[in-house]
Design an enzyme around this catalytic site. Structure first.
Site, PDB file in Angstrom:
ATOM      1  N   TYR A  53       0.942  -1.197  -0.098  1.00 13.23           N
ATOM      2  CA  TYR A  53       0.114  -0.054  -0.008  1.00 13.23           C
ATOM      3  C   TYR A  53       0.819   1.343   0.059  1.00 13.23           C
ATOM      4  CZ  TYR A  53      -5.028  -1.265   0.511  1.00 13.23           C
ATOM      5  OH  TYR A  53      -6.208  -1.524   0.162  1.00 13.23           O
ATOM      6  N   ARG A  62      -2.835  -2.679 -18.100  1.00 14.66           N
ATOM      7  CA  ARG A  62      -4.303  -1.985 -18.047  1.00 14.66           C
ATOM      8  C   ARG A  62      -4.034  -0.910 -16.889  1.00 14.66           C
ATOM      9  NH1 ARG A  62      -7.204  -4.920 -20.997  1.00 14.66           N
ATOM     10  NH2 ARG A  62      -8.801  -3.369 -20.994  1.00 14.66           N
ATOM     11  N   THR A  64      -4.815   5.886 -21.735  1.00 11.87           N
ATOM     12  CA  THR A  64      -4.815   4.343 -21.017  1.00 11.87           C
ATOM     13  C   THR A  64      -3.474   3.868 -21.459  1.00 11.87           C
ATOM     14  OG1 THR A  64      -5.789   3.438 -22.972  1.00 11.87           O
ATOM     15  CG2 THR A  64      -7.240   3.632 -21.003  1.00 11.87           C
ATOM     16  N   LYS A 113      -3.196   0.109 -24.894  1.00  9.96           N
ATOM     17  CA  LYS A 113      -3.745  -0.001 -26.307  1.00  9.96           C
ATOM     18  C   LYS A 113      -2.474   0.094 -26.983  1.00  9.96           C
ATOM     19  CE  LYS A 113      -8.165   1.585 -25.359  1.00  9.96           C
ATOM     20  NZ  LYS A 113      -8.453   2.467 -24.001  1.00  9.96           N
ATOM     21  N   GLU A 129      -0.684   4.835  -0.347  1.00 11.11           N
ATOM     22  CA  GLU A 129      -1.568   6.307  -0.615  1.00 11.11           C
ATOM     23  C   GLU A 129      -0.549   7.318  -0.666  1.00 11.11           C
ATOM     24  OE1 GLU A 129      -2.329   3.426   1.258  1.00 11.11           O
ATOM     25  OE2 GLU A 129      -4.338   3.442   1.459  1.00 11.11           O
ATOM     26  N   ASP A 185      -7.831  13.053 -25.132  1.00 16.05           N
ATOM     27  CA  ASP A 185      -7.915  11.734 -24.707  1.00 16.05           C
ATOM     28  C   ASP A 185      -7.140  10.778 -25.798  1.00 16.05           C
ATOM     29  OD1 ASP A 185      -8.322   9.073 -23.928  1.00 16.05           O
ATOM     30  OD2 ASP A 185     -10.399   9.414 -23.214  1.00 16.05           O
TER      31      ASP A 185
HETATM   32  N1  DSN Z   1     -13.005   0.129 -24.629  1.00 18.93           N
HETATM   33  C1  DSN Z   1     -12.004   0.923 -25.086  1.00 18.93           C
HETATM   34  C2  DSN Z   1     -12.072   0.674 -26.566  1.00 18.93           C
HETATM   35  O1  DSN Z   1     -12.342  -0.527 -26.990  1.00 18.93           O
HETATM   36  O2  DSN Z   1     -11.976   1.548 -27.370  1.00 18.93           O
HETATM   37  C3  DSN Z   1     -12.542   2.059 -24.800  1.00 18.93           C
HETATM   38  O3  DSN Z   1     -12.961   2.415 -23.307  1.00 18.93           O
END
Ligand code: DSN
Length: 448
Positions: free
Chosen positions: A53, A233, A224, A227, A55, A198
């Protein structure tokens, strides 16, 4: 990492994990938001770092014992700052949706007007969709795309003048063309709105120089990490120099909103995985990877054009293609997705702009090349795969869902039974397995 312990302790879970690995190995993963992380990322994110942990932030933790966690988080932060050219990076958001929510909570009051691309036109749930808390807490005035698939800037300018947004999103989940950061910056600067980019879908392309960076245009950038960036993730929020010029406290506001505002202890194993992914993304090989993703998507879209498969905007500038199936039939997305699944090609059904059907039974499929490119596939394979996808569409193109709810389930059950028994789809699956086996996933790694 043999998973020997899981095999012995929890054979049921082991069985499912092994099946999922085989699915990933034998199929063609074409969901544009998915990828295969490196072995090093998996080692970091499956590590003992999950035990701690912490924080707070490096040097300012609530609990003891964080001297090494501080070093790990600082490493991730410094790598993010360097890679994207920003003065502030927060690597603690649990994933993209909480990252975006934190941005709202740091910048807006309940009821403020916000603008994002409509979900059905390629935006994201958290950009103000009515069913998302972001569309309920804030006054969401979505913008749209035109018939040709490009952003409708006339509508946007009209709405900005009338509604004076506090925050605008530029960044999409189903928009195949280059993200128009400069135009948004012009509009946001005129009306004094915060511009948030984003770049979840394209952050790997940005890091690898295959897409322009939003950093000089936006005040805040969210992404994120799993990707095109090919990490674990997770997510990051970055504040740009432009952001700090607009509000010198922007970094502090983001930090405070993440913790204590929204989250508890950061996921340190994920932070470590992000640090590894950022290191990998800073290497010259990653630039080649990012360029190849786009070349592959263009080769695939050329093949679709040759086969008479329509695409929103006619093609792509990025990693992503949005196929418009309406010339075969309205609402065909589910049939195409499931037919492709049987053939071992994973895509997702998706709405197309001005979707003529319900969003639950949309008329498009969304696909992309990041995961296949990670496996080493190039333009030749994309042409081959484009041909296979066209063959699958041909097999399912006559299916039509009944208009009302009545009979819908029976129709889908019958469709599913038919595609499972379809010899042509079985033959395509054999060809898919043959292509996959030429590009082994986690080759040489003793995972099982
Ligand atoms: N689930 C993502 C996507 O496939 O684009 C977006 O959050």
């Amino acid at each position: 990492m043999s998973y020997d312990t899981i095999r012995k302790e929890d054979p049921e879970l082991y069985g499912y994990m092994k099946s999922e690995l085989e699915r990933q190995q034998n199929g063609l993963e074409m969901i544009p938001s998915e990828n295969f992380t490196s072995y090093a990322v998996m080692e970091a994110s499956g590590s003992i770092l999950t035990n701690k942990y912490s924080e707070g932030y490096p040097g300012r933790r609530y609990y003891g014992g964080n001297e090494f966690i501080d070093k790990i988080e600082t490493l991730a932060i410094e790598r993010a700052k360097k890679l994207f050219g920003v003065p502030y990076a927060n690597v603690q958001p649990y994933s993209g949706s909480p990252a975006n929510l934190a941005v709202y909570l740091a910048l807006c009051s309940v009821g403020d007007t916000i603008m994002g691309l409509s979900l059905t036109d390629g935006g994201h749930l958290t950009h103000g969709f009515k069913e998302s808390v972001t569309g309920q807490l804030f006054n969401s005035v979505p913008y749209h795309v035109k018939e040709d698939g490009s952003i409708d800037f006339d509508e946007l300018r009209r709405n900005v003048k009338e509604h004076k947004p506090k925050l605008m999103w530029v960044g999409y989940t189903a928009y195949p063309r280059e993200f128009p950061f400069e135009k948004f910056a012009e509009i946001a600067d005129e009306c004094g709105a915060y511009l948030v980019a984003d770049i979840s879908h394209i952050s790997g392309l940005v890091a690898g120089g295959a897409h322009k960076s939003p950093v000089e245009y936006a005040h805040i950038v969210t992404t994120t990490t799993h990707k095109t960036l090919r990490g674990p993730r997770g997510a990051m929020i970055m504040v740009t120099d432009k952001g700090l010029r607009k509000d010198p406290d922007l970094d502090k506001k983001i930090s405070k909103t993440i913790i204590p505002g929204m989250q508890g202890g950061p996921h340190n194993h994920t932070t470590a995985g992000i640090a590894v992914a950022l290191l990998e993304a800073s290497r010259p090989e990653f630039r080649q990877y990012a360029e190849q993703i786009v070349k592959n998507a263009k080769a695939l879209s050329d093949e679709f054009s040759r086969k008479g498969i329509k695409m929103v905007s006619g093609g792509t500038d990025t990693h992503l293609i949005l196929v418009d199936l309406t010339n075969f039939g309205v609402g065909l997305g589910i049939f195409a997705q499931e037919g492709l699944d049987i053939a071992g090609i994973t895509v997702n059904k998706n709405t197309i702009p001005r979707e003529p059907n319900s969003p639950f039974y949309p008329s498009g499929i969304r696909l992309g090349t990041p995961a296949l490119t990670t496996r080493g596939m190039k333009e030749g394979e994309m042409r081959e795969i484009g041909g296979l996808i066209a063959e699958v569409i041909n097999e399912v193109k006559e299916y039509r869902l009944p208009q009302g709810k009545e009979g819908r389930q029976e129709y889908l059950d019958k469709f599913r039974a038919e595609i499972r028994a379809n010899a042509k789809l079985a033959d395509i699956r054999r060809r898919v397995v043959a292509i996959s086996s030429r590009f082994p996933l986690y080759d040489g790694m003793k995972m099982w």
